[in-house]
Design an enzyme around this catalytic site. Structure first.
Site, short mmCIF file in Angstrom:
data_model
loop_
_atom_site.label_atom_id
_atom_site.label_comp_id
_atom_site.label_asym_id
_atom_site.label_seq_id
_atom_site.Cartn_x
_atom_site.Cartn_y
_atom_site.Cartn_z
N GLU A 1 0.85 -1.20 0.00
CA GLU A 1 0.00 0.00 0.00
C GLU A 1 0.88 1.24 0.00
O GLU A 1 1.84 1.34 0.79
CB GLU A 1 -0.91 0.07 1.24
CG GLU A 1 -2.01 -0.95 1.29
CD GLU A 1 -2.87 -0.80 2.55
OE1 GLU A 1 -2.79 0.25 3.22
OE2 GLU A 1 -3.60 -1.76 2.87
N GLU B 1 -13.42 5.71 -1.46
CA GLU B 1 -14.36 4.94 -0.64
C GLU B 1 -15.17 5.90 0.23
O GLU B 1 -14.75 6.26 1.34
CB GLU B 1 -13.60 3.92 0.22
CG GLU B 1 -12.89 2.85 -0.59
CD GLU B 1 -12.25 1.79 0.27
OE1 GLU B 1 -12.91 0.77 0.57
OE2 GLU B 1 -11.08 1.98 0.66
N LYS C 1 -16.19 5.09 4.00
CA LYS C 1 -15.16 4.74 4.96
C LYS C 1 -15.22 5.70 6.14
O LYS C 1 -15.45 6.90 5.99
CB LYS C 1 -13.78 4.80 4.30
CG LYS C 1 -12.73 3.99 5.02
CD LYS C 1 -11.60 3.61 4.10
CE LYS C 1 -10.72 2.56 4.76
NZ LYS C 1 -9.63 2.14 3.89
N GLU D 1 -9.70 10.05 4.50
CA GLU D 1 -9.83 8.59 4.40
C GLU D 1 -10.75 8.17 3.25
O GLU D 1 -10.64 7.06 2.74
CB GLU D 1 -10.37 8.01 5.71
CG GLU D 1 -9.33 7.82 6.78
CD GLU D 1 -8.27 6.82 6.38
OE1 GLU D 1 -8.62 5.69 5.96
OE2 GLU D 1 -7.07 7.15 6.47
#
Length: 498
Positions: free
Chosen positions: A263, A317, A320, A326
């Protein structure tokens, strides 16, 4: 890197990793409108993404990925670790259901056993080693252990005293788990999975880490970080963290385990207390990271040995939890529309994420600057390109350098000529890209944002023509003046430094 490999086995393993170096993407699913697996696969194909990592082993996704050739890393979710780490039979069932049932039609290449377990779920860490071994045993029983590697992604936060990298070591309180994991990785020819986030390192450094150092932006030698023990120079956080991991493993006498970064990325949007989560920073980081891998730059400790990396992540996302940032790490929204267009000239077609099928003509990476200058002068003169937007005070004057100005002039000529391949050559110093080089108020002729992007019939002059134009005279004269000013400024700076 001043040092080469001390052990032949290490050299062989790292060269193998270098030969297969790639950039992949992580695919999270915390979206309010998650695309159907077939839509996800269609996007992956369109972007020529050949490596992905899933945070589970979703059956519909694995079926959709069948016969695509895309290399897939699947994950044992953290919530399933306890059961698998306590039961060999549970591990065998998991492998049977999620690997054997799909392989080889779906090209599963690795299994992540959990994700950042040591830091996210320390109470589960005691069963992590068993879970890893049980999953591997199930692969052995299915005769798939050579095709499918097993590892577990670790947070870079477990590396303490990470700078200088040569002094780095793993959090010793985790050694009872880390040492058996490293033993396993070494004995099975697997690799250390590491999550590296320079964004968080930068945010938590209280100004110690410069933004350019986090974003892979070029730094003058006197601004690079120097490891006082090895005298290696570090120009970015990413390389420093990778080398810190290599040194931390060496501290425990593991010197032949390669690293794959599972990641890494940068958020494109954040709250008021996250001012550096911007589209420009996200674009710079991910574009530079991808080029860093494909250019096989390697790290100072291991130059020329690229570290395969999965970008975090494919989609924003929106459901999230946590701060606004985030929700905004993605390269695309749920409809497959790019959040920004990556600057990937010279890095091939992988993740050239312009879904509008636009093409642009720009200066080729590594081309001789003098030849680029000559081609720029020609384009703005005999080539009859309208170069007034490049003059001081005009939208495309900044950045004030020959590459940026040549990009605009080359693309203008390319559009005038109907985007024929031979109109983007300029004696070998130009190349076609799908990444829109427009920036700020400087819209390139071929950009969707430019309402004047359509040109009428135009007769092409030869680059050998000696004809001239007032635009060419103005531009050349201004370039010469700017060059003189720049040289004078550098001389003055040199005197000051002395």
């Amino acid at each position: 890197m001043a040092l080469r490999f001390l052990l032949l086995l290490f050299a062989v393993s790292l060269v193998a990793a270098d030969e297969e170096a790639f950039v992949g993407v992580n695919i999270g699913t915390d979206l309010s409108d998650m695309p159907h697996p077939t839509q996800v696969v269609a996007l992956l194909k369109a972007q020529q993404i050949r490596h992905i990592r899933l945070y589970d082993a979703d059956q519909a996704m694995l079926i959709a990925l069948a016969k695509t050739g895309i290399q897939v890393v699947i994950t044992v979710p953290n919530e399933e670790l306890l059961a698998i780490g306590q039961s060999n039979a549970s591990a065998a069932n998991w492998v049977s259901r999620n690997v054997v049932a799909h392989y080889p039609a779906t090209n599963i290449t690795a299994i992540c056993v959990g994700s950042e377990v040591l830091t996210a779920l320390p109470n589960v860490a005691k069963v992590l080693v068993n879970a890893i071994k049980y999953i591997h045993s199930a692969l052995v029983a299915s005769n798939l252990d050579r095709q499918v590697k097993v590892s577990t992604p670790l947070s870079s936060s477990i590396i303490l005293d990470s700078f200088p990298p040569s002094q780095a070591f793993f959090n010793r309180s985790l050694n009872s788990v880390l040492v058996p994991i490293l033993d396993f990785l070494q004995s099975t020819d697997s690799y250390l999975m590491l999550n590296i986030y320079p964004y968080y390192d930068y945010m938590q450094s209280n100004g110690v880490i410069p933004l350019d150092y986090a974003l892979f932006k070029p730094l003058p030698p006197n601004k690079e970080a120097v490891d006082s023990n090895t005298l290696l120079h570090y120009s970015n956080v990413f390389d420093a963290m990778v080398d810190a991991a290599y040194f931390a493993m060496a501290f425990l006498n593991y010197t032949n385990i390669p690293i794959v970064v599972t990641e890494s990325g940068w958020p494109s949007k954040g709250a008021s207390n996250e001012p550096d989560a911007t589209i420009d920073n996200a674009n710079n980081y991910n574009s530079n990271l991808i080029k860093h891998v494909f250019n096989k730059t390697g790290t100072p400790k291991h130059p020329g040995v690229a570290v395969s990396t999965y970008i975090y992540e494919l989609y924003n996302e929106d459901t999230k939890s946590g701060p606004l940032s985030e929700k905004n790490w993605g390269l695309f929204d749920a409809n497959g529309v790019p959040i920004y267009i990556l600057h990937l000239t010279g890095s091939g077609a992988v993740l050239a994420n312009d879904t509008s099928n636009q093409t642009f003509c720009i200066a080729k990476d590594g081309a001789d600057p003098k030849m680029i200058q000559a081609a720029l002068d020609w384009a703005c003169g005999p080539g009859k390109v309208e170069c007034s937007p490049l003059l001081q005070g005009q939208p495309c004057y900044e950045p004030d350098n020959v590459i940026a100005h040549a990009n605009y002039a080359f693309d203008s000529y390319y559009n005038k000529m109907g985007k024929t391949p031979d109109s983007c050559d300029f004696k070998g110093v130009a190349t076609i890209t799908t990444s829109d080089p427009s920036h700020g108020s400087c819209l390139y002729p071929g950009s969707l944002g430019n309402k004047n992007s359509t040109f009428g019939n135009f007769t092409a002059p030869s680059m050998n023509s000696s004809s001239d134009s007032s635009a060419y005279n103005i531009h050349s004269r201004e370039l010469r003046i700017r060059s003189l000013v720049m040289v004078t400024g550098l001389l003055i700076l040199g005197v000051v430094l002395l």
